[in-house]
Design an enzyme around this catalytic site. Structure first.
Site, PDB file in Angstrom:
ATOM      1  N   ARG A  83      13.192  20.588   7.441  1.00 40.69           N
ATOM      2  CA  ARG A  83      13.012  19.211   6.912  1.00 40.69           C
ATOM      3  C   ARG A  83      13.402  19.398   5.459  1.00 40.69           C
ATOM      4  O   ARG A  83      13.111  20.400   4.743  1.00 40.69           O
ATOM      5  CB  ARG A  83      11.477  18.733   6.999  1.00 40.69           C
ATOM      6  CG  ARG A  83      10.920  18.370   8.263  1.00 40.69           C
ATOM      7  CD  ARG A  83      11.450  17.117   8.516  1.00 40.69           C
ATOM      8  NE  ARG A  83      11.216  16.478   9.838  1.00 40.69           N
ATOM      9  CZ  ARG A  83      11.758  16.730  10.948  1.00 40.69           C
ATOM     10  NH1 ARG A  83      12.756  17.541  11.050  1.00 40.69           N
ATOM     11  NH2 ARG A  83      11.290  16.104  12.053  1.00 40.69           N
ATOM     12  N   GLU A 132      16.613  10.537   3.787  1.00 36.41           N
ATOM     13  CA  GLU A 132      17.770  10.174   4.953  1.00 36.41           C
ATOM     14  C   GLU A 132      17.992   8.742   5.108  1.00 36.41           C
ATOM     15  O   GLU A 132      16.780   8.093   5.091  1.00 36.41           O
ATOM     16  CB  GLU A 132      17.405  11.048   5.998  1.00 36.41           C
ATOM     17  CG  GLU A 132      17.093  12.494   6.063  1.00 36.41           C
ATOM     18  CD  GLU A 132      16.731  13.229   6.973  1.00 36.41           C
ATOM     19  OE1 GLU A 132      16.430  12.355   8.216  1.00 36.41           O
ATOM     20  OE2 GLU A 132      16.621  14.388   7.021  1.00 36.41           O
ATOM     21  N   HIS A 136      21.135  15.107  10.284  1.00 33.09           N
ATOM     22  CA  HIS A 136      19.943  15.410  10.940  1.00 33.09           C
ATOM     23  C   HIS A 136      20.235  15.340  12.527  1.00 33.09           C
ATOM     24  O   HIS A 136      19.529  14.711  13.429  1.00 33.09           O
ATOM     25  CB  HIS A 136      18.965  14.184  10.525  1.00 33.09           C
ATOM     26  CG  HIS A 136      17.248  14.684  10.964  1.00 33.09           C
ATOM     27  ND1 HIS A 136      16.381  14.474  10.239  1.00 33.09           N
ATOM     28  CD2 HIS A 136      16.907  15.375  11.985  1.00 33.09           C
ATOM     29  CE1 HIS A 136      15.038  14.917  10.941  1.00 33.09           C
ATOM     30  NE2 HIS A 136      15.423  15.543  11.918  1.00 33.09           N
TER      31      HIS A 136
HETATM   32  O1  LIG Z   1      12.503  17.550  16.483  1.00 29.83           O
HETATM   33  C1  LIG Z   1      12.602  17.438  15.287  1.00 29.83           C
HETATM   34  O2  LIG Z   1      11.556  17.335  14.423  1.00 29.83           O
HETATM   35  C2  LIG Z   1      13.821  16.689  14.846  1.00 29.83           C
HETATM   36  O3  LIG Z   1      13.931  16.454  13.549  1.00 29.83           O
HETATM   37  C3  LIG Z   1      14.783  16.255  15.918  1.00 29.83           C
HETATM   38  O4  LIG Z   1      15.309  15.059  15.774  1.00 29.83           O
HETATM   39  P1  LIG Z   1      14.571  13.613  16.060  1.00 29.83           P
HETATM   40  O5  LIG Z   1      13.557  12.971  15.340  1.00 29.83           O
HETATM   41  O6  LIG Z   1      13.835  13.887  17.408  1.00 29.83           O
HETATM   42  O7  LIG Z   1      15.813  12.697  16.232  1.00 29.83           O
END
Ligand SMILES: O=C(O)C(=O)COP(=O)(O)O
Length: 309
Positions: free
Chosen positions: A233, A262, A281
């Protein structure tokens, strides 16, 4: 009124499975229209989100939600305490995107070591920068994993297969847990990892304890010439300090998939740092992981609604 609201993208086959049994509102643009989302969520029993939908405050107040399905693993966009207090189950897709992240990190390690993969424009333009593009190898180098959960273990497996020595810092995993030896990974303190790792990869959730864990001080204690990969993160790394460390050459490179804000705001310190690779991301999202993540969340949300009916 829909029983299930899905506010971000999800595999269509999993959505169709849910539609066979439930009244579903699937609109992947809802995340960008919070008022409409709150209105739809107020009447539904299940909400399915990725990392962008903020499940807190007004969205939870007045809702009669039973379950929040999370198409991923990070839960920092969900007020889990408020959900607990209201008896709302939170269901992440634990394990379903491990491979996607682990392959991304492996690619990052290789790209940051070798550099030449970014040579297309130079070669296409007629130059032949062989000496400038002599990079390094990852075999024999030290990888430091911050956090040693499921994703980090899948990274370790791949890095070990490439001949890396792997160490990890995880204050929640006892030093006699079997996975250390099974995967050939050394448990270390964070300061040891910072001092010894040629490459550091972050695999911890964003919590009050990990916020700005990689601040200017810790970045300065990384091994000179090391590289940093962040698929965890954005809030874990102090972005301006990382940009400074890269510009000064103190760190040799970084690959960053997640950001404090983001999409990346205009004027971000990371925007034009030459040895910093940026991606939107996407480390955890491949075609395959999207199918797995969506299927597991659809199945568990359906089970939860049937159980609560
Ligand atoms: O699994 C996670 O925490 C992620 O950041 C993966 O991205 P998402 O939010 O599933 O598009």
């Amino acid at each position: 009124m829909a029983e299930i609201v899905i506010s971000e993208f999800m595999d269509e086959a999993a959505v169709a499975d849910l539609r066979a049994s439930f009244d579903v509102l699937y609109d992947k643009t809802l995340v960008d229209r919070p008022e409409e989302l709150a209105a739809a969520a107020a009447g539904c029993r299940a909400l399915i989100v990725r990392n962008r939908t903020q499940v807190r405050g007004a969205l939870l107040e007045g809702a009669r939600l039973r379950v929040v399905g999370r198409l991923g693993v990070g839960l920092d966009n969900i007020d889990c305490k408020a959900c607990r207090e209201r008896g709302i189950a939170v269901i992440p897709a634990t394990g379903a995107n491990n491979t996607a992240v682990a392959e991304y990190v492996l690619a990052g390690l290789l790209m940051l070591a070798r550099g030449c993969y970014c040579g297309t424009f130079a070669v296409a333009a007629g130059s032949w920068p062989r000496e400038r593009m002599v990079g390094g190898e990852i075999s024999g180098k030290v990888l430091g994993l911050v956090g040693f959960g499921g994703i980090a273990r899948d990274v370790a497996l791949r890095a070990r297969a490439c001949g890396m020595r792997v160490m990890a810092y995880d204050p929640f995993l006892p030093a006699d847990a079997p996975d250390w030896e099974k995967l050939g990974v050394e448990p270390v303190m964070l300061e040891t990892l910072l001092a010894e790792a040629d490459a550091v990869s972050l695999h911890v959730p964003l919590t009050p304890d990990t916020r700005q864990l990689f601040d200017a001080g810790r970045l300065a204690r990384m091994k000179p010439g090391a590289v940093l990969i962040n698929t965890a993160r954005g809030g874990i790394v102090e972005e301006a300090a990382l940009a400074d460390a890269l510009r000064s050459g103190r760190l040799a490179g970084a690959m960053v998939d997640v950001f404090e804000k983001e999409p990346l705001p205009a004027g971000s310190p990371l925007a034009d740092v030459p040895n910093c690779l940026l991606t939107p991301h996407i480390a955890g999202v491949t075609r395959e992981s999207n199918v797995r993540v969506s299927a597991v969340v659809a199945r568990k949300v359906a089970e939860c609604l049937r159980g609560a009916a």
